[in-house]
Design a protein around this motif. Structure first.
Motif, PDB file in Angstrom:
ATOM      1  N   GLY A 114       0.881  -1.293  -0.086  1.00  0.00           N
ATOM      2  CA  GLY A 114      -0.016   0.046  -0.006  1.00  0.00           C
ATOM      3  C   GLY A 114       0.885   1.240  -0.139  1.00  0.00           C
ATOM      4  N   ASP A 115       1.210   1.864   1.452  1.00  0.00           N
ATOM      5  CA  ASP A 115       2.194   2.676   1.465  1.00  0.00           C
ATOM      6  C   ASP A 115       3.573   2.034   1.786  1.00  0.00           C
ATOM      7  OD1 ASP A 115       3.025   5.550   1.981  1.00  0.00           O
ATOM      8  OD2 ASP A 115       3.499   4.568   3.904  1.00  0.00           O
ATOM      9  N   PRO A 116       4.613   2.562   0.894  1.00  0.00           N
ATOM     10  CA  PRO A 116       6.153   1.757   1.473  1.00  0.00           C
ATOM     11  C   PRO A 116       6.441   2.005   2.644  1.00  0.00           C
ATOM     12  CG  PRO A 116       6.005   2.828  -0.800  1.00  0.00           C
ATOM     13  CD  PRO A 116       4.616   3.318  -0.106  1.00  0.00           C
ATOM     14  N   ALA A 117       6.175   3.070   3.381  1.00  0.00           N
ATOM     15  CA  ALA A 117       6.677   3.369   4.477  1.00  0.00           C
ATOM     16  C   ALA A 117       5.907   2.513   5.804  1.00  0.00           C
ATOM     17  CB  ALA A 117       6.550   4.949   5.113  1.00  0.00           C
ATOM     18  N   ALA A 118       4.581   2.409   5.253  1.00  0.00           N
ATOM     19  CA  ALA A 118       3.973   1.399   6.299  1.00  0.00           C
ATOM     20  C   ALA A 118       4.340  -0.051   5.927  1.00  0.00           C
ATOM     21  CB  ALA A 118       2.451   1.483   5.819  1.00  0.00           C
ATOM     22  N   ALA A 119       4.905  -0.426   4.768  1.00  0.00           N
ATOM     23  CA  ALA A 119       5.014  -1.662   4.564  1.00  0.00           C
ATOM     24  C   ALA A 119       6.287  -2.011   5.251  1.00  0.00           C
ATOM     25  CB  ALA A 119       5.137  -1.924   2.885  1.00  0.00           C
ATOM     26  N   ALA A 120       7.325  -0.781   5.373  1.00  0.00           N
ATOM     27  CA  ALA A 120       8.485  -1.084   6.059  1.00  0.00           C
ATOM     28  C   ALA A 120       8.359  -1.364   7.595  1.00  0.00           C
ATOM     29  CB  ALA A 120       9.343   0.151   5.804  1.00  0.00           C
ATOM     30  N   ARG A 121       7.345  -0.725   8.196  1.00  0.00           N
ATOM     31  CA  ARG A 121       7.005  -0.872   9.564  1.00  0.00           C
ATOM     32  C   ARG A 121       6.427  -2.477   9.770  1.00  0.00           C
ATOM     33  NH1 ARG A 121       4.830   4.463   8.754  1.00  0.00           N
ATOM     34  NH2 ARG A 121       2.493   3.690   8.813  1.00  0.00           N
ATOM     35  N   ILE A 122       5.596  -2.647   8.827  1.00  0.00           N
ATOM     36  CA  ILE A 122       5.112  -4.013   9.047  1.00  0.00           C
ATOM     37  C   ILE A 122       6.087  -5.240   8.730  1.00  0.00           C
ATOM     38  CG2 ILE A 122       3.340  -5.943   7.771  1.00  0.00           C
ATOM     39  CD1 ILE A 122       1.551  -3.437   7.358  1.00  0.00           C
ATOM     40  N   GLY A 123       7.069  -4.861   7.765  1.00  0.00           N
ATOM     41  CA  GLY A 123       7.986  -5.874   7.301  1.00  0.00           C
ATOM     42  C   GLY A 123       8.966  -5.935   8.598  1.00  0.00           C
ATOM     43  N   ARG A 124       9.177  -4.954   9.486  1.00  0.00           N
ATOM     44  CA  ARG A 124       9.956  -4.932  10.472  1.00  0.00           C
ATOM     45  C   ARG A 124       9.372  -5.810  11.550  1.00  0.00           C
ATOM     46  NH1 ARG A 124      10.423   0.202  11.349  1.00  0.00           N
ATOM     47  NH2 ARG A 124      12.281   0.445  10.447  1.00  0.00           N
ATOM     48  N   ALA A 125       8.102  -5.738  11.869  1.00  0.00           N
ATOM     49  CA  ALA A 125       7.324  -6.604  12.733  1.00  0.00           C
ATOM     50  C   ALA A 125       7.397  -8.037  12.432  1.00  0.00           C
ATOM     51  CB  ALA A 125       5.978  -5.889  13.182  1.00  0.00           C
ATOM     52  N   LEU A 126       7.157  -8.218  10.918  1.00  0.00           N
ATOM     53  CA  LEU A 126       7.299  -9.601  10.527  1.00  0.00           C
ATOM     54  C   LEU A 126       8.498 -10.359  10.652  1.00  0.00           C
ATOM     55  CD1 LEU A 126       5.079  -9.163   7.173  1.00  0.00           C
ATOM     56  CD2 LEU A 126       4.271 -10.295   9.387  1.00  0.00           C
ATOM     57  N   ALA A 127       9.596  -9.344  10.557  1.00  0.00           N
ATOM     58  CA  ALA A 127      11.142  -9.991  10.514  1.00  0.00           C
ATOM     59  C   ALA A 127      11.213 -10.491  11.919  1.00  0.00           C
ATOM     60  CB  ALA A 127      12.012  -9.217   9.970  1.00  0.00           C
ATOM     61  N   ASP A 128      10.496  -9.853  12.787  1.00  0.00           N
ATOM     62  CA  ASP A 128      10.863 -10.519  14.377  1.00  0.00           C
ATOM     63  C   ASP A 128      10.234 -11.977  14.434  1.00  0.00           C
ATOM     64  OD1 ASP A 128      12.079  -8.284  15.061  1.00  0.00           O
ATOM     65  OD2 ASP A 128      10.458  -7.375  15.944  1.00  0.00           O
ATOM     66  N   VAL A 129       9.524 -12.424  13.352  1.00  0.00           N
ATOM     67  CA  VAL A 129       8.457 -13.438  13.856  1.00  0.00           C
ATOM     68  C   VAL A 129       8.974 -14.651  12.673  1.00  0.00           C
ATOM     69  CG1 VAL A 129       6.439 -14.493  13.877  1.00  0.00           C
ATOM     70  CG2 VAL A 129       6.623 -12.585  14.878  1.00  0.00           C
ATOM     71  N   VAL A 130       9.213 -14.230  11.319  1.00  0.00           N
ATOM     72  CA  VAL A 130       9.291 -14.977  10.308  1.00  0.00           C
ATOM     73  C   VAL A 130      10.697 -14.992   9.674  1.00  0.00           C
ATOM     74  CG1 VAL A 130       6.825 -15.013   9.447  1.00  0.00           C
ATOM     75  CG2 VAL A 130       8.462 -13.263   8.680  1.00  0.00           C
ATOM     76  N   PRO A 131      11.191 -16.139   9.016  1.00  0.00           N
ATOM     77  CA  PRO A 131      12.623 -16.392   8.713  1.00  0.00           C
ATOM     78  C   PRO A 131      12.627 -15.520   7.110  1.00  0.00           C
ATOM     79  CG  PRO A 131      11.250 -18.361   8.008  1.00  0.00           C
ATOM     80  CD  PRO A 131      10.283 -17.547   8.898  1.00  0.00           C
ATOM     81  N   ALA A 132      11.672 -15.072   6.540  1.00  0.00           N
ATOM     82  CA  ALA A 132      11.781 -14.244   5.468  1.00  0.00           C
ATOM     83  C   ALA A 132      10.583 -13.445   4.976  1.00  0.00           C
ATOM     84  CB  ALA A 132      11.870 -15.226   4.158  1.00  0.00           C
ATOM     85  N   VAL A 133      10.569 -12.705   4.334  1.00  0.00           N
ATOM     86  CA  VAL A 133       9.395 -11.674   3.960  1.00  0.00           C
ATOM     87  C   VAL A 133       9.090 -11.486   2.418  1.00  0.00           C
ATOM     88  CG1 VAL A 133       8.224  -9.408   4.289  1.00  0.00           C
ATOM     89  CG2 VAL A 133       9.384 -10.312   6.365  1.00  0.00           C
ATOM     90  N   GLU A 134       7.964 -11.659   2.135  1.00  0.00           N
ATOM     91  CA  GLU A 134       7.813 -11.486   0.684  1.00  0.00           C
ATOM     92  C   GLU A 134       6.793 -10.335   0.549  1.00  0.00           C
ATOM     93  OE1 GLU A 134       5.423 -14.273  -2.249  1.00  0.00           O
ATOM     94  OE2 GLU A 134       3.956 -13.038  -1.557  1.00  0.00           O
ATOM     95  N   LEU A 135       7.475  -9.232  -0.122  1.00  0.00           N
ATOM     96  CA  LEU A 135       6.717  -7.894  -0.604  1.00  0.00           C
ATOM     97  C   LEU A 135       6.367  -7.977  -2.108  1.00  0.00           C
ATOM     98  CD1 LEU A 135       6.203  -4.968  -0.279  1.00  0.00           C
ATOM     99  CD2 LEU A 135       8.543  -4.448  -1.252  1.00  0.00           C
ATOM    100  N   ASN A 136       4.759  -8.176  -2.084  1.00  0.00           N
ATOM    101  CA  ASN A 136       4.178  -8.210  -3.315  1.00  0.00           C
ATOM    102  C   ASN A 136       3.834  -6.855  -3.858  1.00  0.00           C
ATOM    103  OD1 ASN A 136       2.523  -9.010  -5.490  1.00  0.00           O
ATOM    104  ND2 ASN A 136       0.875 -10.037  -4.238  1.00  0.00           N
TER     105      ASN A 136
END
Length: 335
Positions: A117-139
């Motif tokens: 959606g918004d790249p800055a928001a995607a970065a915030r979500i990605g940071r949170a996901l990275a604490d839990v998952v071994p990889a992140v997909e950005l679609n």
């Protein structure tokens, strides 16, 4: 096997969809033998979550007939309208953590996914996901981005580079970037994503679609996203071109339904292949069939089709024109 720094159990992965929108769905995919599972996408937009309320799905036969609900066959195309997971991020992180733990016991990584959606928001979500998952997909290749204001599809090099760079700076685990297939130069998008820090690229997202019902309306009542076995050569075009021109691991998507399809993705240069629609139609048994069908394939098979592939200018002419039998049959058919 290693794909962009992610250690997976094998090359047959389950892509992000409603099948991976719950812990039960993630667990079912892991237990069916997936090499990796990509969880349903999230983003910051409440509108993207509400869009799931109007999700709809039409399976379309080879002669373009719409199947009755609940009846679909392996060769069917899928026209659909969808949305993102309807869950708060904190709750979703808990679901992902449980899925990651279950997958880890079987060597199957569970990957978090963000639809841009918004790249800055995607970065915030990605940071949170990275604490839990071994990889992140950005679609950034979602076809719904052409219709839904809550998600974006990027088809220009600068936009791809800027969005990936923003998310890369926040994500400390392997970052996979899923790209659209209808851009003028998908290889250029993949190059931009790689230069901005992508560890692997997904090629390619589904295509926009539209199908009139001829009763004064349209199937689904709207435009949608389209995938089918007929998309396979289009997807493999960009996979093979990216493999030939770039040094980046590729995850193939859009068009794989059978073992042969998966093998063709691998031969074109994909290191792994995401499947979704085949599982909608055939259930977990299909996944096991795909996994078993490629179990003996080695690393040297990846990209092997390129060895015998030439540019147009380098193709020698055949002894007689290839078009002659077709024109002769037409001329003798009585027209």
């Amino acid at each position: 096997m290693d794909v962009g720094g992610l250690v997976a159990a094998g090359p047959v992965w389950v892509g992000s969809s409603e099948l991976t929108m719950s812990l039960d769905g993630i667990v079912a995919c892991v237990d069916a033998g997936a090499g990796a599972v990509v969880a349903k996408s999230v983003n910051e937009s409440a509108a993207a979550r509400r869009q799931l309320d109007i999700a709809d799905y039409a399976f379309v036969s080879g002669d373009r007939q719409v199947r009755p609900p609940g009846r679909a066959y392996p060769g069917d195309g899928l026209l659909n309208r969808s949305g993102l997971a309807q869950v708060d991020l904190d709750d979703w992180l808990g679901i992902l953590a449980a899925g990651v733990a279950h997958g880890a016991a079987q060597g199957c990584p569970v990957v978090g996914s963000i639809t841009l959606g918004d790249p800055a928001a995607a970065a915030r979500i990605g940071r949170a996901l990275a604490d839990v998952v071994p990889a992140v997909e950005l679609n950034i290749g979602a076809p719904h981005g052409r219709e839904a204001r809550a998600v974006r599809q990027l088809t220009e090099v600068d936009g791809v580079r800027d969005a990936v760079r923003t998310v890369r700076a926040a994500v400390g685990v392997p970052l996979f970037v899923k790209l659209p297939g209808q851009a003028s130069d998908v290889v250029a998008l993949a190059r931009a994503a790689r230069s901005a820090g992508a560890d692997a690229v997904g090629l390619v997202g589904r295509y926009p679609g539209f199908l009139p019902d001829l009763d004064g309306g349209a199937v689904l009542g709207s435009w949608g996203a389209w995938s089918s076995p007929g998309c396979l050569p289009m997807s493999l075009y960009w996979v093979s071109k990216a493999f030939q021109q770039l040094d980046v691991p590729i995850v193939g998507t859009n068009g794989a339904r059978t073992v042969t399809d998966v093998l063709r993705f691998l031969a074109s240069g994909a290191r792994a292949v995401e499947v979704v629609t085949a599982l909608w139609i055939g259930g977990p048994a299909v996944l096991r069939e795909l996994v078993d069908g490629v179990a003996e394939v080695g690393d040297d098979f990846v990209g092997s089709a390129l060895a015998g592939t030439r540019e147009y200018a380098d193709v020698p002419p055949p002894p007689s024109p290839a078009w002659e039998p077709y024109t002769a049959r037409w001329m003798s058919s009585g027209r």
